[in-house]
Design a protein around this motif. Sequence first.
Motif, PDB file in Angstrom:
ATOM      1  N   LEU A 199       0.833  -1.207   0.000  1.00 29.97           N
ATOM      2  CA  LEU A 199       0.000   0.000   0.000  1.00 29.97           C
ATOM      3  C   LEU A 199       0.868   1.257   0.000  1.00 29.97           C
ATOM      4  O   LEU A 199       0.499   2.275  -0.586  1.00 29.97           O
ATOM      5  CB  LEU A 199      -0.926   0.001   1.214  1.00 29.97           C
ATOM      6  N   ASP A 200       2.018   1.169   0.662  1.00 34.40           N
ATOM      7  CA  ASP A 200       2.941   2.308   0.723  1.00 34.40           C
ATOM      8  C   ASP A 200       3.318   2.817  -0.661  1.00 34.40           C
ATOM      9  O   ASP A 200       3.507   4.018  -0.872  1.00 34.40           O
ATOM     10  CB  ASP A 200       4.224   1.898   1.462  1.00 34.40           C
ATOM     11  N   LYS A 201       3.465   1.897  -1.595  1.00 32.23           N
ATOM     12  CA  LYS A 201       3.906   2.243  -2.941  1.00 32.23           C
ATOM     13  C   LYS A 201       2.884   3.080  -3.704  1.00 32.23           C
ATOM     14  O   LYS A 201       3.209   3.683  -4.723  1.00 32.23           O
ATOM     15  CB  LYS A 201       4.227   0.971  -3.725  1.00 32.23           C
ATOM     16  N   LYS A 202       1.644   3.108  -3.226  1.00 31.99           N
ATOM     17  CA  LYS A 202       0.590   3.866  -3.901  1.00 31.99           C
ATOM     18  C   LYS A 202       0.516   5.319  -3.422  1.00 31.99           C
ATOM     19  O   LYS A 202      -0.223   6.121  -3.994  1.00 31.99           O
ATOM     20  CB  LYS A 202      -0.764   3.184  -3.674  1.00 31.99           C
ATOM     21  N   LEU A 203       1.263   5.645  -2.378  1.00 32.52           N
ATOM     22  CA  LEU A 203       1.219   6.996  -1.827  1.00 32.52           C
ATOM     23  C   LEU A 203       1.973   7.989  -2.705  1.00 32.52           C
ATOM     24  O   LEU A 203       2.960   7.645  -3.352  1.00 32.52           O
ATOM     25  CB  LEU A 203       1.840   7.013  -0.424  1.00 32.52           C
ATOM     26  N   THR A 204       1.511   9.228  -2.693  1.00 36.14           N
ATOM     27  CA  THR A 204       2.264  10.286  -3.352  1.00 36.14           C
ATOM     28  C   THR A 204       3.499  10.585  -2.504  1.00 36.14           C
ATOM     29  O   THR A 204       3.522  10.286  -1.302  1.00 36.14           O
ATOM     30  CB  THR A 204       1.416  11.569  -3.475  1.00 36.14           C
ATOM     31  N   PRO A 205       4.545  11.169  -3.090  1.00 36.57           N
ATOM     32  CA  PRO A 205       5.758  11.479  -2.314  1.00 36.57           C
ATOM     33  C   PRO A 205       5.472  12.326  -1.076  1.00 36.57           C
ATOM     34  O   PRO A 205       6.064  12.109  -0.014  1.00 36.57           O
ATOM     35  CB  PRO A 205       6.627  12.236  -3.323  1.00 36.57           C
ATOM     36  N   GLU A 206       4.557  13.304  -1.209  1.00 35.76           N
ATOM     37  CA  GLU A 206       4.235  14.178  -0.081  1.00 35.76           C
ATOM     38  C   GLU A 206       3.565  13.397   1.048  1.00 35.76           C
ATOM     39  O   GLU A 206       3.944  13.528   2.223  1.00 35.76           O
ATOM     40  CB  GLU A 206       3.318  15.323  -0.534  1.00 35.76           C
ATOM     41  N   ASN A 207       2.564  12.593   0.695  1.00 39.23           N
ATOM     42  CA  ASN A 207       1.864  11.812   1.710  1.00 39.23           C
ATOM     43  C   ASN A 207       2.774  10.745   2.317  1.00 39.23           C
ATOM     44  O   ASN A 207       2.674  10.435   3.510  1.00 39.23           O
ATOM     45  CB  ASN A 207       0.626  11.145   1.103  1.00 39.23           C
ATOM     46  N   ASN A 208       3.644  10.191   1.507  1.00 43.05           N
ATOM     47  CA  ASN A 208       4.563   9.171   1.992  1.00 43.05           C
ATOM     48  C   ASN A 208       5.513   9.741   3.046  1.00 43.05           C
ATOM     49  O   ASN A 208       5.812   9.082   4.051  1.00 43.05           O
ATOM     50  CB  ASN A 208       5.368   8.589   0.830  1.00 43.05           C
ATOM     51  N   LYS A 209       5.960  10.974   2.826  1.00 47.18           N
ATOM     52  CA  LYS A 209       6.871  11.620   3.783  1.00 47.18           C
ATOM     53  C   LYS A 209       6.189  11.805   5.139  1.00 47.18           C
ATOM     54  O   LYS A 209       6.766  11.505   6.188  1.00 47.18           O
ATOM     55  CB  LYS A 209       7.339  12.964   3.243  1.00 47.18           C
ATOM     56  N   VAL A 210       4.957  12.302   5.119  1.00 47.58           N
ATOM     57  CA  VAL A 210       4.230  12.547   6.375  1.00 47.58           C
ATOM     58  C   VAL A 210       3.949  11.240   7.096  1.00 47.58           C
ATOM     59  O   VAL A 210       4.171  11.118   8.305  1.00 47.58           O
ATOM     60  CB  VAL A 210       2.911  13.295   6.100  1.00 47.58           C
ATOM     61  N   LEU A 211       3.475  10.239   6.352  1.00 51.60           N
ATOM     62  CA  LEU A 211       3.170   8.955   6.980  1.00 51.60           C
ATOM     63  C   LEU A 211       4.433   8.282   7.524  1.00 51.60           C
ATOM     64  O   LEU A 211       4.392   7.622   8.565  1.00 51.60           O
ATOM     65  CB  LEU A 211       2.469   8.024   5.990  1.00 51.60           C
ATOM     66  N   THR A 212       5.545   8.452   6.822  1.00 52.25           N
ATOM     67  CA  THR A 212       6.811   7.883   7.302  1.00 52.25           C
ATOM     68  C   THR A 212       7.185   8.485   8.646  1.00 52.25           C
ATOM     69  O   THR A 212       7.595   7.774   9.573  1.00 52.25           O
ATOM     70  CB  THR A 212       7.940   8.127   6.286  1.00 52.25           C
ATOM     71  N   ASP A 213       7.028   9.810   8.769  1.00 51.01           N
ATOM     72  CA  ASP A 213       7.324  10.471  10.040  1.00 51.01           C
ATOM     73  C   ASP A 213       6.427   9.938  11.159  1.00 51.01           C
ATOM     74  O   ASP A 213       6.889   9.704  12.284  1.00 51.01           O
ATOM     75  CB  ASP A 213       7.118  11.984   9.913  1.00 51.01           C
ATOM     76  N   ILE A 214       5.160   9.728  10.848  1.00 48.05           N
ATOM     77  CA  ILE A 214       4.209   9.227  11.851  1.00 48.05           C
ATOM     78  C   ILE A 214       4.571   7.808  12.267  1.00 48.05           C
ATOM     79  O   ILE A 214       4.591   7.476  13.460  1.00 48.05           O
ATOM     80  CB  ILE A 214       2.769   9.276  11.310  1.00 48.05           C
ATOM     81  N   ILE A 215       4.873   6.956  11.290  1.00 46.82           N
ATOM     82  CA  ILE A 215       5.187   5.559  11.585  1.00 46.82           C
ATOM     83  C   ILE A 215       6.496   5.445  12.361  1.00 46.82           C
ATOM     84  O   ILE A 215       6.611   4.652  13.307  1.00 46.82           O
ATOM     85  CB  ILE A 215       5.269   4.724  10.286  1.00 46.82           C
TER      86      ILE A 215
END
Length: 224
Positions: A15-31
């Motif tokens: 599912l991570d691979k479907k994220l946009t770069p911007e959303n992926n950055k924010v979610l990475t910080d949260i995780i």
Amino acid sequence: MYKETKELRKLNNKLDKKLTPENNKVLTDIIVYLRGAKISEYNQELIRQDLLEMVLSAQERGEDIASVIGEDYKSFADNIVANVPKLTWKDRMIELLDIILLSSSILGLIFLVTSKDTFSIVRNWFAGEPTKYSISISLGALIAYGLIIICSILLIHLVTKTSFDYSSKRNIIRIALLDVVFVAVTVLLAWVGRNTVFTLHFAIVCSLVVVLFVSHKVLERYCK
């Protein structure tokens, strides 16, 4: 629980691979922040799955991540953690032991491969010469082992707790201090690292590395 955690992680990675770069950055910080919380890895992956589904749904509607979880990502993560069962003291100690076992097995393998005694054993064995199957354990190696374990745990704690403000001046100072510790110990090892504390048979060192790794795999199934 280990199998469920493993399967859930695989699904989340897809599912991570479907994220946009911007959303992926924010979610990475949260995780990353959640990785430092006192909750099980299974619950971390459950939270990660819920977040991914929320954000991907927002992406399909053309909305940004802030419209879904707000702009204060740290408070959002704290609210999630507050509603998840915490690890017991016993579970946290077992988790710490698991990290030490894995780190020790890796460091032991690196030490074994790079030891000058190992090179001598292999060279003499191939040359058909008499071989002493002893591995010298120096004071420097013991100090380096302890330092690497401690600093690795501290660094993980630092990264997880400051994932939202990693570039702040306070965190730069903390990382700089860790670097100073590493440099200071490196200088110390230059003075005392040659002193041999004891020796072990090559087979015993190999067995210890294997036992440490197997013990990690056993605890890993319990922790997750």
